[in-house]
Scaffold this motif. Structure first.
Motif, mmCIF file in Angstrom:
data_model
loop_
_atom_site.group_PDB
_atom_site.id
_atom_site.type_symbol
_atom_site.label_atom_id
_atom_site.label_comp_id
_atom_site.label_asym_id
_atom_site.label_seq_id
_atom_site.Cartn_x
_atom_site.Cartn_y
_atom_site.Cartn_z
ATOM 1 N N LEU A 29 11.573 20.245 96.981
ATOM 2 C CA LEU A 29 10.618 19.212 97.392
ATOM 3 C C LEU A 29 11.265 18.237 98.363
ATOM 4 O O LEU A 29 12.366 17.742 98.123
ATOM 5 C CB LEU A 29 10.120 18.446 96.162
ATOM 6 N N TYR A 58 1.091 15.582 97.753
ATOM 7 C CA TYR A 58 2.091 16.550 98.226
ATOM 8 C C TYR A 58 2.434 17.543 97.119
ATOM 9 O O TYR A 58 2.529 18.757 97.354
ATOM 10 C CB TYR A 58 3.348 15.803 98.685
ATOM 11 N N SER A 61 2.926 20.801 99.278
ATOM 12 C CA SER A 61 4.203 21.504 99.160
ATOM 13 C C SER A 61 3.934 22.988 99.024
ATOM 14 O O SER A 61 2.810 23.421 98.736
ATOM 15 C CB SER A 61 4.978 21.000 97.941
#
Length: 838
Positions: free
Chosen positions: A573, A634, A639
């Motif tokens: 990440l 995200y 992601s």
């Protein structure tokens, strides 16, 4: 301008002129009454009236200003309390500080002889010292540092002025409710070689190492920031301490129980933390093993061993008591029949000790070498032992010799003295033979060890070169049935996990020694906080970069699976609103994660504190809300993995130097496949108050579980209140329920944190509250996605009306086995480790 108009302002100036003085100073024409106080120039200390503990009596004292819990460091009338609030402190006509009550009864006075007629002035200094000065030259004629109570502050001196006879020592309070003179006192003993002693009543309870003290302080070895100063000459024998960093708040206190404790204030959790204390171990107790006995705490670890042993040339005085593990009678010289005066005697060295009680010790010429010190002791038949060491100023050597019994000798981690004990010729020969045999054995052992180490090094080097060559070809494919084990560790990283982590070259495996050095041996000064997982420390790497080190305790609910999950997950990440993980450290039982350092701690540190919450105006809070939403979006969508955090809460939102939010703690996060919507678990983990109902009750979690947690966080940011706090004046038991009631009554702005009343924009706050209520709706299908949440926060679109939120409980009307709100929710930040779903 007429005369009357000019005269009136002059009269007013003359009337008020005596009061235009510094708040840290008391002049003869002023007084301090109960409810008033002096404050030092930098707001470090205050002087005023207080009532200790549960007592209603009033005392004049000095306390820390910047410490949340009122902590008294000095008391004037400790044995003469004031029964009401009539106390007055002033300077009398003789220049002395005096304390009277409503009956004009003198309760306390500085009682010094003031020369001449020049008036005196009292000033409270930033060190905590109350000083009475006389004349224009500001000559100090009295100071509170010379008359301490139970506390030694940085900059104070403890000891004896040999010229005036002034003895500065600490005496405990009688109890936490009574600052009167207690039974324990801590003072300098100048007899022989000076040492600091702790008495409990008339019993010597503990003592420091003898002079010189440059190796005697436990705290001195714990942190290079701790320093002490000492004096031992014909005028004075004393010592004190200080820290290199003047912002550190510290105190040394003696308690009536006989405990001596050096404490430091921790702003992170608003608690006093122990820096060092004494007595702490059995061997710290004075004369635990009697005369000529040596106490060794390490030997007590074995079942069949006793912590007391006799010094060379001595044996137990009472073998029976020794067998029953009572060494208080000590040891006596072995009956060899040989004299120890001019009959071939010598010395046996016993290493790494706390030197014996030095009341019968003499410090010889500083210029003596070790051999000269030995000869000087040998010439005197009364000399039983000696120590040769660097002097306190490190410019020469000191020779310290004992004449008489050797008492209170022990091994410990702080003093490093080598004591040379006098033995007769027979014992000397015995120890010489043992030493020679041992040295011969050591030489053989050393040669063997060197040979084995060189061989192992060559084997490891060859294996490493081969491994590197193979890794270049194998790292690109999955490594089935391979594992990278960490020595002595219960957990491991599987081969495919190693492959994934190797794609992120910035993720490092740190050596334990590097982490220990970065945190200064996990010094309490560097401790940032603590939770159910363990502790977090601030560290500085060798390249100067500051990091935060999460050290998991052995008893932590976060085990190796959660640890692996966080390491491998965060490595994938990268987002401005997610905390960055630099690497990890696994060695022995140690499991640590190394993050980027967040100087402003966590969000809950600000919004739930009445003082710090004012630092976050509405504009900054709204930016934080947007940042958190972007970070969650995200995780859910942007992601390359769909990630459910499962433990979103304000304490897991960290703030960088510019107060930008970053989501942390991915130990229990889960990865979803591309088409996966929901999953179920029988092991519910997270924090009550932030869990969605379907997760807390049935173990079902999805992206909507995180949306629920975000809604709770949003409402907490707006209100400055915790969701799991009790609302005792309302029927609702949670913040969600309280907001819902106000929403239905069309007065929801009543919930807004009072510290942002002057900065918030009404329509923005209303919009945020409505979005928060949409996020915490009971049915997960009714909650918006994080993409919709971010659009609603960013755009002026029409919002749907929220339906009833989850967890709307009322107080039960009876107590027949019902679970009340207080029992259902956790009222702390401890993560729930396991909860079986119904």
């Amino acid at each position: 301008m007429d005369t009357e108009t000019m005269v009136m302002p002059l009269i007013l100036i003359m009337l008020f002129f005596p009061f235009c003085t510094s708040v840290d100073t008391l002049t003869p024409d002023q007084s301090i009454k109960d409810g008033q106080s002096l404050i030092s120039n930098k707001n470090n200390f205050a002087l005023g009236f207080f009532s200790p503990g549960n007592s209603s009596f009033r005392y004049l004292g000095i306390w820390f200003v910047k410490v949340a819990k009122q902590t008294i460091v000095w008391v004037a009338n400790r044995n003469d309390p004031i029964i009401d609030s009539s106390g007055v402190l002033s300077i009398n006509q003789y220049g002395n500080l005096v304390l009277h009550d409503s009956s004009n009864r003198l309760l306390w006075s500085t009682n010094v002889s003031v020369q001449g007629t020049t008036s005196s002035v009292a000033q409270l200094q930033d060190s905590g010292n109350l000083v009475l000065v006389q004349g224009n030259n500001k000559k100090a004629i009295w100071q509170s540092f010379d008359h301490p109570t139970d506390t030694l502050l940085p900059g104070m001196r403890l000891g004896l002025n040999r010229m005036t006879g002034l003895d500065r020592f600490l005496t405990s309070w009688k109890s936490q409710d009574d600052p009167g003179t207690g039974d324990s006192f801590y003072k300098m003993n100048p007899t022989g070689s000076p040492q600091v002693v702790l008495y409990k009543g008339s019993t010597l309870y503990w003592r420091s190492c003898p002079w010189p003290w440059h190796t005697s302080s436990a705290a001195a070895t714990a942190s290079s920031g701790y320093k002490y100063y000492s004096v031992n000459n014909e005028d004075e024998v004393s010592y004190g301490y200080f820290f290199d960093d003047p912002s550190i708040i510290s105190r040394l206190v003696v308690y009536n129980s006989g405990l001596l404790q050096n404490l430091m204030w921790n702003d992170g959790d608003l608690q006093w933390k122990e820096f060092w204390s004494a007595p702490k171990y059995r061997c710290d107790n004075y004369r635990h093993c009697g005369a000529y006995g040596k106490c060794g705490p390490e030997s007590a670890d074995s079942f069949n061993k006793f912590e007391c042993t006799c010094l060379p040339g001595y044996e137990p005085k009472s073998p029976k008591n020794w067998y029953h593990r009572d060494g208080s009678e000590g040891c006596v010289r072995k009956q060899s029949g040989l004299s120890m005066c001019g009959n071939g005697e010598g010395f046996v060295k016993v290493q790494l000790l706390k030197g014996p009680d030095s009341f019968n010790a003499v410090r010889m010429d500083m210029s003596m070498s070790s051999s000269e010190c030995e000869q000087a002791c040998l010439r005197n038949c009364s000399c039983t032992a000696f120590v040769s060491m660097n002097d306190i100023d490190r410019k020469g050597t000191s020779c310290l010799a004992w004449y008489g019994e050797l008492i209170d000798v022990s091994e410990n981690s702080y003093e490093r003295w080598d004591l040379n004990v006098r033995v007769d010729a027979t014992e000397l020969a015995t120890y010489t033979r043992k030493s020679n045999g041992f040295l011969g054995h050591k030489r053989k052992l050393a040669i063997t060890i060197i040979f084995v180490m060189v061989t192992l090094f060559l084997v490891c080097l060859i294996a490493y070169i081969c491994l590197m060559k193979k890794r270049k070809t194998k790292v690109k494919r999955k490594l089935p049935n391979q594992s990278l084990y960490f020595t002595g560790t219960k957990g491991y990283l599987e081969g495919n996990e190693l492959e994934e982590s190797s794609r992120h070259p910035d993720l490092l495996i740190f050596d334990l020694g590097c982490i220990v050095a970065a945190t200064d041996h996990f010094s309490p000064i560097n401790k940032l906080g603590q939770g159910g997982f363990g502790s977090v420390f601030k560290g500085q790497l060798s390249n100067g970069q500051q990091v935060a080190i999460k050290r998991l305790s052995n008893s932590s609910a976060q085990g190796i699976e959660e640890f692996k999950n966080e390491v491998l997950l965060i490595a994938k990440l990268q987002h401005r609103n997610l905390v960055k993980l630099f690497g990890c450290c696994i060695q022995g039982e140690e499991k640590m994660l190394i993050y980027e350092y967040m100087p402003n701690k966590s969000l809950d540190f600000f919004i739930f504190d009445h003082t710090r919450s004012s630092l976050l105006n509405w504009g900054k809070r709204f930016e934080i809300i947007i940042g958190i939403a972007r970070g969650i979006l995200y995780l859910h969508q942007d992601s390359r993995l769909k990630i459910i955090h499962r433990d979103l809460k304000t304490s897991n939102v960290l703030l960088d130097g510019e107060m930008n939010p970053k989501i942390s703690d991915f130990g229990i996060a889960r990865i979803f496949n591309g088409d996966q919507i929901q999953d179920t678990t029988t092991r519910v983990v997270g924090t009550y108050g932030y869990m969605s109902p379907e997760y807390a009750i049935f173990g079902k979690f999805s992206t909507k579980s995180d949306v629920f947690s975000f809604g709770v966080i949003l409402l907490e940011i707006v209100s400055g209140k915790k969701n799991n706090s009790s609302y005792r004046r309302h029927d609702s038991l949670t913040l969600i329920g309280h907001v819902w009631e106000l929403w239905r009554e069309d007065r929801v702005l009543d919930i807004v944190d009072s510290s942002i009343n002057d900065s918030f924009v009404s329509h923005e706050v209303l919009r945020c509250i409505q979005i928060g209520l949409l996020c915490v709706q009971e049915d997960a299908m009714d909650r918006p996605t994080m993409l919709a949440v971010l659009l609603m926060l960013s755009c002026e679109t029409t919002l749907p009306s929220p339906k009833q939120p989850a967890f709307i409980f009322r107080r039960p009307t009876n107590s027949l086995g019902s679970i009340t709100g207080e029992r259902f929710y956790s009222i702390n930040d401890v993560t729930i480790t396991e909860f079986e779903a119904r």
